[in-house]
Every structure is written in structure tokens, then in C-alpha cells.
Design a protein around this motif. Structure first.
Motif, PDB file in Angstrom:
ATOM      1  N   GLU A 113       1.328  -5.667  -3.810  1.00 32.38           N
ATOM      2  CA  GLU A 113       1.531  -4.377  -3.775  1.00 32.38           C
ATOM      3  C   GLU A 113       2.498  -3.774  -2.525  1.00 32.38           C
ATOM      4  O   GLU A 113       3.141  -2.869  -2.794  1.00 32.38           O
ATOM      5  CB  GLU A 113       0.145  -3.926  -3.744  1.00 32.38           C
ATOM      6  N   ASN A 157      -3.876   2.942  -5.977  1.00 36.57           N
ATOM      7  CA  ASN A 157      -4.139   3.024  -4.343  1.00 36.57           C
ATOM      8  C   ASN A 157      -3.376   3.800  -3.518  1.00 36.57           C
ATOM      9  O   ASN A 157      -3.439   4.096  -2.105  1.00 36.57           O
ATOM     10  CB  ASN A 157      -4.095   1.596  -3.755  1.00 36.57           C
ATOM     11  N   LEU A 206      -7.382  -5.028 -10.985  1.00 34.44           N
ATOM     12  CA  LEU A 206      -7.499  -6.231 -10.304  1.00 34.44           C
ATOM     13  C   LEU A 206      -7.183  -7.599 -11.289  1.00 34.44           C
ATOM     14  O   LEU A 206      -7.425  -7.228 -12.470  1.00 34.44           O
ATOM     15  CB  LEU A 206      -8.642  -6.640  -9.826  1.00 34.44           C
ATOM     16  N   LYS A 215      -2.489  -0.667  -9.987  1.00 34.00           N
ATOM     17  CA  LYS A 215      -3.216  -1.035  -8.530  1.00 34.00           C
ATOM     18  C   LYS A 215      -2.210  -0.167  -7.491  1.00 34.00           C
ATOM     19  O   LYS A 215      -2.928   0.542  -6.879  1.00 34.00           O
ATOM     20  CB  LYS A 215      -2.991  -2.309  -8.056  1.00 34.00           C
TER      21      LYS A 215
END
Ligand SMILES: O=C([O-])CC(=O)C(=O)O
Ligand SMILES: [Mg+2]
Length: 586
Positions: free
Chosen positions: A87, A124, A581, A120
Motif C-alpha cells: 500500500e 485508508n 485485508l 485497502k
């Protein structure tokens, strides 16, 4: 090797049974999502195919053991890295791109390559990345869709598929679909007719359903109905991806849409949500009216926008004081957003003040391309504008209407940029201590004014929210944070609420419930800062609250089918939300 069975399990263990309410909610392949309740699933991919399956691919995050078991040895470089590092690396790469469209393309490629990592990253970094997967960049992407097109996403249903739509739906690889976003591309944002290239919109909206609302990506289906386009430039363009003909209308159009709506219900059942998006006014209103009592349909531009704006006004009333009914509303634009918002405000006023809708509507004025909507124009007005034709002398333009009507709240939704001029904003500020100014048209280029303009011309007094995102503005040494009154605050949580309760029809009271839940998430501190929407970074929590309120209303109205009603809808909603996840495969 290709058909080796792959099982996934959580770090916690290897329970093989599936239990809990999520299964009921998500149907047969629910086991792929909530890790705490449903720890395993079965897939048929392994080896090279696994690496190219975006739902299961983990790239360099495949562990040594997984590489051994799933025939990945040699297909990946030796390093094993965590999802967090992946990420971080991607965010760094994205930040190197200067042009928003490059970021859009990189993000779409990631979605097609590694779905969990895409979500993700988006979840985020929602504040930073939303403008690139959604408004405003998605507008540019649709305009250039033909030339940036790499791999098809979603389902294309054109006039060529007439009589075969059910078969086309069966070509889609997933059987359990819960949310469909469909467009016919005729009014993409404020950019007009982009024909088949409107596909960027359903794809973008559904990415938000998952990232913001936690609906599983595998149960989302983007659809573009291609009945042609009246956009001459597209028709001439070499790379145009759609049917090269003028738009079908009337019976031909209605029959194709009817076939689609019926095929969806036949194939996926009556709990699948069909969200109409960016249709032209006439079709948007007609489709909603035609199917709202027989199908689970929702028009985001009419109903989603209405709920988000009402929530913003609710919060704004904490600053400007007074009840809804004590305010006067003027809309520049009398299409889907304008009349949709006006109708929901009137509904709320009528409930709060125990007055009729007709009475409430008198506090709300609309302007269209011909001027103020007044009773003298009744004969020639389209059906959906008629309830707003009040007794008044004709007024031709916005500035004059503002001076005549003296609204406390000014809302722009005409799709035409730069119409809130200095004269308009100064007039608003001359009779309001804190004029409420909402330029809602999208994308940024179509916004009626910028926050800088609204703050400057109102001498820092405006309470501002726009449809597209803008950066904070420094005014007289103070940082003013413009709100984003975009339906993205509403539709993901709204849809989640319908899904978790198994609701079969959308009722206007559910829109009020969604709106109240959103307004309820605005804190005292937000208000002190002049913010009338909560920060978008809290969107997952906001969506869970919206979902719980919408589901509760659905149960109350007897429209929910997932029985018995869960005791704590908020907790239940949260437990159903998609997690990006990675899972361990064995
Ligand atoms: O997509 C957006 O940003 C909001 C919306 O529905 C529209 O403008 O049509
Ligand atoms: Mg829209």
C-alpha cells in the motif's frame, strides 16, 4: 493444476463451518467476506491463473507456504512483502503522477489486478484518493474513455442485445448480485451525453459502494445501456466504443429498459437494488415513477442528492438558526437534483410542521432555463416542475430572482458552471447574515462558483458546500473548509441498509432516515469550524449509521425481508462490511 481447490482461512484458525447472519444477508457465496464469521472459501484458481485473478491475487504478499502450495514458485520474484508495504509503495507511486487521469488509470489497473489492495488503499486514503476514482476525475475519464480503454469493466447492454438481456446477465461471472448501478450515459455529471462512455460512472459509484459502504465487490454490477448517443463529436470519433447511431427514444427505449429491469429481477430476485445514475431528466423521472412500486429502484441524482443536501441544511440550521419552514429556498436548476431536493425538503417541512406538501412547497422556488418557475408558465412546464409553479410575476434571470425572492438558501444544480456571480452572492449576503450557498453541479468545471468566490464575495459569511471537492480557503487569516454535498455520503450506506435488511422497495421515509443519520454524524466541533458535513475520512462509520437507520425504517415499514430483525442494526451492519485485508490461503 488449474482446477486445484484453493481454500482461504483467517489467521485465527481453520473453522470449516459457516454461521451467523451474514450468510443470510449475502446468500451462497457469503463465505468469502467477513473474516470473523466466515473464515474460508473455495476457489478454483491456482498458479498463473491465481496471479491473474483480481479477487484473490496478493502479488508479492503471497507467503512462502502459499507459493509452494498454489504453484506460484518462479512466477513471482523471491521477496515476500506485507500488504501494508504494498500500500505504501503504491501510494508513493500514485503521488508521482501529476495528472489526475494518470492516477485514475493507475487505480483502475490496480482494481483489475489486485482488488483487495485497491480497496485497502482507497479505504485508508479516502480523502486523498476519492477525487481520482470519482468526481471530478471520473468525468474526464468518461470523456476520454475510448482512448484510455484497456479492459472492459461492467456489463454493456446495447440495442443489439434486445430480446437477449437475460442471457447477457448470465454471461456475468457472478451469480449473487446485490447492487446494480446503471446508466444510459445521456447526462453524465454536468458533462452531457457521453453515450456508452458513461460506463466510468457505474464503475466509480460501485467502487464507492464497496470502499465507503462495505458492500462486497463481487455482489456489485456496473451496467451501461447503450441506445446510441446524440453527441456528434463522439459519433465521429474513431475510438468511440459505443453504438454509432442517434439515441433510440420512445417505445424502443422503453422496451429495452423494461426488458432490462425485468431480466434483473428474474435473474437476481427482488432484493437486488437497481440504482439509476445520470439519466437525462425525462427518463430519470419516468423510470423511477414506473418501477418504484414493483422493483427495488433508487435514483441517486434525484433521491441520493436530496438526502445529502437535506442533511447539510439540517446541520447548517445549527448555525443560521430557525426551522426548515422558516427558511426560503431558491434552486438554480429544476431537473433531477433540483426537484428531488425540493421535494424531500418539502416532505420534511410537512412532517415537522404538520402542514400539507402544497403548503410546504410555497417556501421553495425553482429557476430553469426559461426563468423562475411560475404559474403563468404552467401549460408548457414538464410534469415534474408543475408542483413548483407558484404565483409570481415572471422573472428571467437568477440575479433578479435572488433579489425578488430573497432566499436564505441558494442551491445550484443546473449543470452550468459560473452562474453564481459576484452580483448573486453579494445580493445573498446583503439580506442574510450567513447565506447558505450550495453550488452542486459536477464536475469542478461545472460548479456554479468556487468556495473562494463565495467566501470572498460574502466577506467570509457564506455557509458553503459544493458537489465537487475543493481545497480549504484562507480568508482573513482564517482557514475555511468547504463541505462536499455529494451523494457519495449517502448512497453507499443507503444501499448497505437495504442489503442487510433484505428490503424490497425504497420508501421516501428511508431517505429521511438516511439524511437524519448523516446530519447526526456532524459533531459540535465540526459546526464550530463551520463544517456542515462530517469529514469524509469517517465515511465507513457514517455509512454504518446510515445503513442502520435505513434498515430500521425498512423494518418499521414492513419492507424488510431478513427476519428476525437483528437486535443491534449498527453492529450488524458493521459486521457485514467488506474487509480489504488479505486472507491466508491453504
Ligand atoms: O457523481 C457525482 O459526483 C454526483 C452525481 O451523482 C452527479 O453529479 O450526477
Ligand atoms: Mg449522478
Amino acid at each position: 493444476m488449474e482446477t486445484t481447490i484453493l481454500k482461504e482461512m483467517t489467521k485465527g484458525g481453520s473453522k470449516l463451518s459457516v454461521g451467523g447472519g451474514v450468510e443470510d444477508v449475502y446468500g451462497e457465496d457469503c463465505a468469502t467476506e467477513d473474516q470473523s464469521i466466515t473464515p474460508w472459501t473455495v476457489s478454483i484458481a491456482s498458479g498463473y491463473t491465481l496471479l491473474r485473478d483480481p479477487h484473490h491475487n496478493k502479488g508479492l504478499a503471497f507467503t512462502e507456504k502459499e507459493r509452494d502450495i498454489h504453484y506460484l514458485r518462479g512466477l513471482l520474484p523471491p521477496a515476500v512483502i506485507s500488504q501494508e508495504l504494498q500500500e505504501k509503495k503504491l501510494l508513493h507511486t500514485l503521488r508521482q503522477y501529476e495528472r489526475p487521469l494518470q492516477k485514475y488509470m493507475a487505480l483502475m489497473d490496480l482494481q483489475e489486478r489486485n482488488e483487495k489492495l485497491f480497496y485497502k488503499l482507497l479505504i485508508n486514503n479516502v480523502e486523498e484518493l476519492l477525487p481520482f476514482v470519482y468526481t471530478p476525475t471520473v468525468g474526464e475519464a468518461c470523456q476520454k474513455f475510448g482512448s484510455i480503454f484497456r479492459h472492459p469493466q461492467g456489463l454493456y447492454i446495447s440495442l443489439k442485445e434486445r430480446g437477449k438481456i437475460l442471457e447477457v446477465l448470465k454471461n456475468w461471472p457472478k451469480r449473487t448480485i446485490q447492487v446494480i448501478v446503471v446508466t444510459d450515459g445521456e447526462r453524465i455529471l454536468g458533462l452531457g451525453d457521453l453515450g456508452c462512455q458513461g460506463m466510468g460512472i457505474p464503475v466509480g459509484k460501485l467502487a464507492l459502494y464497496t470502499a465507503l459502504g462495505g458492500v462486497r465487490p463481487s455482489s456489485c454490477l456496473p451496467v451501461t445501456i447503450d441506445v446510441g448517443t446524440n453527441n456528434e463529436e463522439l459519433l465521429k470519433e474513431e475510438c468511440y466504443i459505443g453504438l454509432r447511431q442517434k439515441r433510440a427514444t420512445g417505445q424502443e427505449y422503453n422496451e429495452l429498459l423494461h426488458e432490462f429491469v425485468c431480466a434483473v429481477k428474474q435473474n437476481y430476485g427482488e432484493k437486488v437494488l437497481i440504482q439509476f445514475e445520470d439519466f437525462a431528466n425525462h427518463n430519470a423521472f419516468e423510470l423511477l415513477a414506473r418501477y418504484r412500486s414493483t422493483h427495488l429502484v433508487f435514483n441517486d441524482d434525484i433521491q441520493g442528492t436530496a438526502a445529502v443536501v437535506l442533511a447539510g441544511i439540517d446541520a447548517a440550521l445549527k448555525i443560521v438558526r430557525g426551522s426548515l419552514y422558516e427558511h426560503t429556498f431558491l434552486f438554480h436548476g429544476a431537473g433531477e437534483a433540483g426537484t428531488g431536493i425540493a421535494e424531500l425538503i418539502a416532505l420534511q417541512m410537512s412532517k415537522q410542521n404538520k402542514i400539507t406538501l402544497e403548503e410546504a412547497r410555497k417556501k421553495i422556488w425553482l429557476i430553469d432555463s426559461k426563468g423562475l418557475v411560475v404559474s403563468e408558465r404552467m401549460e408548457s412546464l414538464q410534469q415534474f416542475k408543475k408542483p413548483w409553479a407558484h404565483e409570481h410575476e415572471p422573472v428571467k434571470n437568477l440575479a433578479d430572482a435572488v433579489k425578488e425572492i430573497k432566499p436564505t438558501v441558494l442551491i445550484g444544480c443546473s449543470g452550468i458552471g459560473k452562474t453564481f456571480t459576484k452580483e448573486v452572492i453579494e445580493a445573498m449576503a446583503s439580506f442574510n447574515k450567513n447565506p447558505v450557498i450550495f453550488p452542486l453541479s459536477n464536475p469542478t468545471s461545472q460548479s456554479e462558483c468556487t468556495p473562494e468566490e463565495a467566501y470572498t464575495w460574502s466577506k467570509g459569511c457564506a455557509i458553503f458546500a459544493s458537489g465537487s471537492p475543493f481545497d480549504p480557503v484562507e480568508y482573513n487569516g482564517k482557514t475555511l473548509v468547504p463541505g462536499q454535498a455529494n451523494n457519495a455520503y449517502i448512497f453507499p450506506g443507503f444501499g448497505l441498509g437495504l442489503v442487510i435488511s433484505g428490503t424490497i422497495r425504497v420508501h421516501d421515509d428511508m431517505l429521511l432516515a438516511a439524511s437524519e443519520a448523516l446530519a447526526g454524524q456532524v459533531t459540535e466541533e465540526d459546526i464550530r469550524k463551520g463544517m456542515i458535513y462530517p469529514p469524509i475520512s469517517k465515511i465507513r462509520k457514517i455509512s454504518a449509521h446510515i445503513a442502520a437507520n435505513v434498515a430500521a425504517k425498512a423494518y418499521e415499514l414492513g419492507l424488510a425481508t431478513h427476519l428476525p430483525q437483528p437486535e443491534n442494526l449498527l453492529k450488524f451492519g458493521e459486521s457485514c462490511m467488506y474487509s480489504p485485508l488479505y486472507r491466508n490461503y491453504r
